[in-house]
Design a protein around this motif. Structure first.
Motif, PDB file in Angstrom:
ATOM      1  N   LEU A   1       0.679  -1.268  -0.096  1.00  0.00           N
ATOM      2  CA  LEU A   1       0.037  -0.040   0.095  1.00  0.00           C
ATOM      3  C   LEU A   1       0.750   1.305   0.066  1.00  0.00           C
ATOM      4  CD1 LEU A   1      -2.787  -1.294   2.653  1.00  0.00           C
ATOM      5  CD2 LEU A   1      -2.929  -0.977  -0.057  1.00  0.00           C
ATOM      6  N   ASP A   2       1.986   1.213   0.864  1.00  0.00           N
ATOM      7  CA  ASP A   2       2.963   2.322   0.597  1.00  0.00           C
ATOM      8  C   ASP A   2       3.296   2.615  -0.795  1.00  0.00           C
ATOM      9  OD1 ASP A   2       4.466   4.162   2.312  1.00  0.00           O
ATOM     10  OD2 ASP A   2       6.341   3.036   1.466  1.00  0.00           O
ATOM     11  N   SER A   3       3.767   1.616  -1.341  1.00  0.00           N
ATOM     12  CA  SER A   3       4.518   1.741  -2.775  1.00  0.00           C
ATOM     13  C   SER A   3       3.371   2.126  -3.751  1.00  0.00           C
ATOM     14  CB  SER A   3       4.744   0.298  -3.336  1.00  0.00           C
ATOM     15  OG  SER A   3       6.064  -0.134  -2.550  1.00  0.00           O
ATOM     16  N   LEU A   4       2.076   1.697  -3.732  1.00  0.00           N
ATOM     17  CA  LEU A   4       1.000   2.296  -4.379  1.00  0.00           C
ATOM     18  C   LEU A   4       0.793   3.494  -4.229  1.00  0.00           C
ATOM     19  CD1 LEU A   4      -1.685   1.582  -6.139  1.00  0.00           C
ATOM     20  CD2 LEU A   4      -2.620   1.174  -3.949  1.00  0.00           C
ATOM     21  N   ARG A   5       0.831   4.176  -2.915  1.00  0.00           N
ATOM     22  CA  ARG A   5       0.605   5.580  -2.595  1.00  0.00           C
ATOM     23  C   ARG A   5       1.705   6.572  -3.242  1.00  0.00           C
ATOM     24  NH1 ARG A   5      -0.668   5.115   2.176  1.00  0.00           N
ATOM     25  NH2 ARG A   5       1.676   5.044   2.945  1.00  0.00           N
ATOM     26  N   LYS A   6       2.900   6.078  -3.068  1.00  0.00           N
ATOM     27  CA  LYS A   6       4.143   6.816  -3.621  1.00  0.00           C
ATOM     28  C   LYS A   6       4.105   6.703  -5.217  1.00  0.00           C
ATOM     29  CE  LYS A   6       7.270   5.611   0.044  1.00  0.00           C
ATOM     30  NZ  LYS A   6       8.803   4.684   0.382  1.00  0.00           N
ATOM     31  N   ALA A   7       3.650   5.792  -6.210  1.00  0.00           N
ATOM     32  CA  ALA A   7       3.757   5.610  -7.295  1.00  0.00           C
ATOM     33  C   ALA A   7       2.610   6.403  -7.925  1.00  0.00           C
ATOM     34  CB  ALA A   7       3.415   4.128  -7.820  1.00  0.00           C
ATOM     35  N   ILE A   8       1.539   6.461  -7.209  1.00  0.00           N
ATOM     36  CA  ILE A   8       0.374   7.557  -7.633  1.00  0.00           C
ATOM     37  C   ILE A   8       1.081   8.903  -7.296  1.00  0.00           C
ATOM     38  CG2 ILE A   8      -1.832   8.258  -7.441  1.00  0.00           C
ATOM     39  CD1 ILE A   8      -2.476   5.336  -6.753  1.00  0.00           C
ATOM     40  N   GLY A   9       1.583   9.275  -6.292  1.00  0.00           N
ATOM     41  CA  GLY A   9       2.049  10.366  -5.822  1.00  0.00           C
ATOM     42  C   GLY A   9       3.089  10.984  -6.887  1.00  0.00           C
ATOM     43  N   VAL A  10       3.825  10.094  -7.655  1.00  0.00           N
ATOM     44  CA  VAL A  10       4.750  10.684  -8.439  1.00  0.00           C
ATOM     45  C   VAL A  10       4.160  11.404  -9.610  1.00  0.00           C
ATOM     46  CG1 VAL A  10       6.342   9.873 -10.473  1.00  0.00           C
ATOM     47  CG2 VAL A  10       6.532   9.030  -8.106  1.00  0.00           C
ATOM     48  N   PHE A  11       2.703  11.136  -9.884  1.00  0.00           N
ATOM     49  CA  PHE A  11       2.273  11.649 -11.123  1.00  0.00           C
ATOM     50  C   PHE A  11       1.051  12.665 -10.887  1.00  0.00           C
ATOM     51  CE2 PHE A  11       3.701   7.440 -12.144  1.00  0.00           C
ATOM     52  CZ  PHE A  11       4.516   7.813 -13.294  1.00  0.00           C
ATOM     53  N   ARG A  12       0.322  12.622  -9.774  1.00  0.00           N
ATOM     54  CA  ARG A  12      -0.733  13.408  -9.176  1.00  0.00           C
ATOM     55  C   ARG A  12      -1.828  13.458 -10.346  1.00  0.00           C
ATOM     56  NH1 ARG A  12       3.148  17.263  -6.705  1.00  0.00           N
ATOM     57  NH2 ARG A  12       2.739  18.948  -8.255  1.00  0.00           N
ATOM     58  N   PRO A  13      -2.232  12.367 -10.628  1.00  0.00           N
ATOM     59  CA  PRO A  13      -3.350  12.200 -11.836  1.00  0.00           C
ATOM     60  C   PRO A  13      -4.739  12.708 -11.472  1.00  0.00           C
ATOM     61  CG  PRO A  13      -3.017  10.162 -10.668  1.00  0.00           C
ATOM     62  CD  PRO A  13      -2.145  10.883 -10.030  1.00  0.00           C
ATOM     63  N   GLY A  14      -5.350  12.947 -12.357  1.00  0.00           N
ATOM     64  CA  GLY A  14      -7.018  13.636 -12.277  1.00  0.00           C
ATOM     65  C   GLY A  14      -7.678  12.445 -12.264  1.00  0.00           C
ATOM     66  N   ALA A  15      -7.414  11.152 -12.778  1.00  0.00           N
ATOM     67  CA  ALA A  15      -8.395  10.007 -12.422  1.00  0.00           C
ATOM     68  C   ALA A  15      -7.354   8.955 -12.195  1.00  0.00           C
ATOM     69  CB  ALA A  15      -8.926  10.013 -14.061  1.00  0.00           C
ATOM     70  N   VAL A  16      -7.886   8.031 -11.274  1.00  0.00           N
ATOM     71  CA  VAL A  16      -7.155   6.504 -11.176  1.00  0.00           C
ATOM     72  C   VAL A  16      -8.030   5.370 -11.017  1.00  0.00           C
ATOM     73  CG1 VAL A  16      -5.590   5.443  -9.409  1.00  0.00           C
ATOM     74  CG2 VAL A  16      -5.455   8.021  -9.690  1.00  0.00           C
ATOM     75  N   SER A  17      -7.461   4.424 -11.639  1.00  0.00           N
ATOM     76  CA  SER A  17      -8.217   3.013 -11.242  1.00  0.00           C
ATOM     77  C   SER A  17      -7.220   2.218 -10.725  1.00  0.00           C
ATOM     78  CB  SER A  17      -8.575   2.741 -12.739  1.00  0.00           C
ATOM     79  OG  SER A  17      -7.751   2.014 -13.539  1.00  0.00           O
ATOM     80  N   VAL A  18      -7.571   1.415  -9.882  1.00  0.00           N
ATOM     81  CA  VAL A  18      -6.895   0.282  -9.224  1.00  0.00           C
ATOM     82  C   VAL A  18      -7.510  -0.975  -9.153  1.00  0.00           C
ATOM     83  CG1 VAL A  18      -5.621  -0.301  -7.067  1.00  0.00           C
ATOM     84  CG2 VAL A  18      -5.777   2.078  -7.521  1.00  0.00           C
ATOM     85  N   SER A  19      -6.712  -2.098  -9.793  1.00  0.00           N
ATOM     86  CA  SER A  19      -7.246  -3.455  -9.695  1.00  0.00           C
ATOM     87  C   SER A  19      -6.155  -4.316  -9.170  1.00  0.00           C
ATOM     88  CB  SER A  19      -7.432  -3.764 -11.439  1.00  0.00           C
ATOM     89  OG  SER A  19      -7.843  -5.164 -11.341  1.00  0.00           O
ATOM     90  N   PHE A  20      -7.076  -5.168  -8.184  1.00  0.00           N
ATOM     91  CA  PHE A  20      -6.229  -6.275  -7.602  1.00  0.00           C
ATOM     92  C   PHE A  20      -6.952  -7.578  -8.059  1.00  0.00           C
ATOM     93  CE2 PHE A  20      -4.559  -3.251  -4.518  1.00  0.00           C
ATOM     94  CZ  PHE A  20      -3.654  -3.709  -3.612  1.00  0.00           C
ATOM     95  N   CYS A  21      -5.607  -8.503  -8.457  1.00  0.00           N
ATOM     96  CA  CYS A  21      -6.210  -9.854  -8.487  1.00  0.00           C
ATOM     97  C   CYS A  21      -5.463 -10.784  -7.626  1.00  0.00           C
ATOM     98  CB  CYS A  21      -5.693 -10.306  -9.907  1.00  0.00           C
ATOM     99  SG  CYS A  21      -5.935 -11.989 -10.330  1.00  0.00           S
TER     100      CYS A  21
END
Length: 429
Positions: free
Chosen positions: A360-380
């Motif tokens: 979850l920390d890696s997920l948060r850091k990765a998204i923080g690199v780009f500051r996107p306007g829209a995000v989707s997250v899929s877990f398998c």
């Protein structure tokens, strides 16, 4: 009078013919140089960032002896632009990737890692992409492609491509080569988001129905447990998943293969100032590996997981790809920074039990690199994992970034586990 004219025309025609033959010869020499350039890259160790060579020092990959013929060396400007043009739509570059994951069984401990260089080249040629950088460790081999990435484990392969590549065309070719190695396909999972430029996609990717039918007709009958499903959202984006397996969940659970999960993140409307970091400077003639290393440092992508061996590659005039190796887990990032259709993706594998906080920390850091306007997250993940707990944990992880969950969907796939899909946008003030 006419005789003298004919006498003059004959030498002129001969001279013109000689000039044409000379030009043809020059063209053949140029093509020969490009072919030679692609078949004789630098040593495999050169592809590993020097900062990691002494600290990690992985044993040689089984593919390291012949991977050279797959990897283009420092690409010329023409070569780098060629990588982009292959996947360009008329209206812009398609960032959303197509992803194919295949699982095999066999008796050779190296399995897929024994695939010959020419076999891998044929598979990638069917997809219409090439290798630009590669590295491996004792667990798997990781390739950066002209369009995204390839990961090869002994019994698992993940092929991910963007643009207008024809990913699913790799299946027939790959199955022929794996059969020669005595490997048997056990499971297949195909996934993708909603294309930005769907009309630019070639066969068999013009629709999800066509993609599912293509796989239905080409996968072996032994993969009897099959399902195709579109997980919807409150926006125009959806998550498309097709799975086929030779056994139901019980067999794989007994074998302990459900200990890992995969998370796929798609980001659009990237922050403009951050997206500009993924453009090469004019006149910078350094290799894609060298410029990619600078982009990795500048954007702090290398700090997402400090244990990871990061191999980044920069394209010309813009774009970035990264593969990360952390023991038997991989991560990958791909960036299309053009304004108007900017896109970035992050994918990683890990273990939910005991490693949830780190993931979850890696997920948060990765998204923080780009500051996107829209995000989707899929877990398998495994069917015995509480999907409500996962979705809640993802929402909590992204809340500090100012993102709120707008839609959620979940679906179970026989032999592939549970897939969750969540979409996020910035909180409304």
């Amino acid at each position: 009078m006419s005789s003298s004219r004919e006498d003059l025309l004959l030498p002129l025609l001969l001279l013109l013919l000689l000039l044409l033959l000379h030009l043809a010869s020059l063209c053949l020499q140029s093509l020969s140089l490009v072919a030679s350039h692609a078949c004789h890259p630098p040593p495999f160790s050169h592809l590993i960032p020097s900062a990691h060579q002494n600290s990690i020092n992985p044993p040689p990959s089984p593919l390291s002896s012949h991977v050279h013929a797959l990897v283009s060396p420092t690409p010329s400007t023409l070569f780098r632009c060629f990588y982009h043009r292959r996947g360009m739509a008329v209206s812009g570059f398609e960032g959303f990737e197509k992803r194919l994951e295949l699982h095999f069984s066999g008796h050779d401990s190296l399995g897929l890692r024994r695939l010959r260089c020419d076999a891998l080249a044929q598979v990638l040629d069917a997809v219409q992409c090439t290798v630009v950088s590669a590295v491996g460790n004792r667990y798997f081999d990781a390739y950066i492609l002209s369009e995204s990435s390839l990961f090869v484990y002994p019994y698992k392969m993940v092929l991910k491509t963007c643009g207008t590549t024809q990913l699913l065309r790799s299946v027939p070719c790959l199955l022929r080569h794996t059969a020669e190695l005595g490997l048997r396909l056990r499971a297949c999972r195909y996934s993708r988001g909603s294309f930005i430029f769907p009309r630019a996609q070639p066969f068999p990717h013009t629709s999800f129905a066509e993609e599912a039918l293509y796989l239905e007709e080409r996968l072996p009958p032994s993969l009897a447990f099959r399902k195709a499903c579109v997980l919807p959202s409150s926006s125009s984006h959806s998550w498309h998943v097709y799975s086929a397996s030779a056994a139901d969940d019980d067999d794989r659970l007994a074998a302990g293969s459900w200990s890992t999960f995969t998370v796929e993140v798609c980001m659009t409307e990237l922050d403009r100032s951050l997206a500009r970091r993924f453009f090469r400077k004019k006149g910078d003639e350094r290799s894609g590996d060298a410029v990619g290393a600078d982009m990795t440092d500048l954007t702090e992508i290398g700090s997402i997981n400090p244990r990871t061996l990061v191999c980044g590659f920069a394209f010309d005039p813009c774009g970035y790809s990264m593969n990360g190796l952390d023991r038997d887990s991989y991560s990958t990032i791909h960036v299309t920074p053009e304004e108007g259709h900017s896109y970035a993706s992050f994918e990683c594998t890990g273990r939910w039990a005991g490693g949830r906080a780190e993931v979850l920390d890696s997920l948060r850091k990765a998204i923080g690199v780009f500051r996107p306007g829209a995000v989707s997250v899929s877990f398998c993940m495994a069917p015995n994992v509480d999907e409500n707990q996962v979705r809640s944990a993802v929402g909590d992880a992204l809340e500090p970034l100012g993102l709120s969950c707008r839609s959620q969907a979940v679906e179970e796939f026989p032999g592939a586990g549970i897939v969750t899909y969540q979409t996020f946008t910035p909180r409304r003030e």
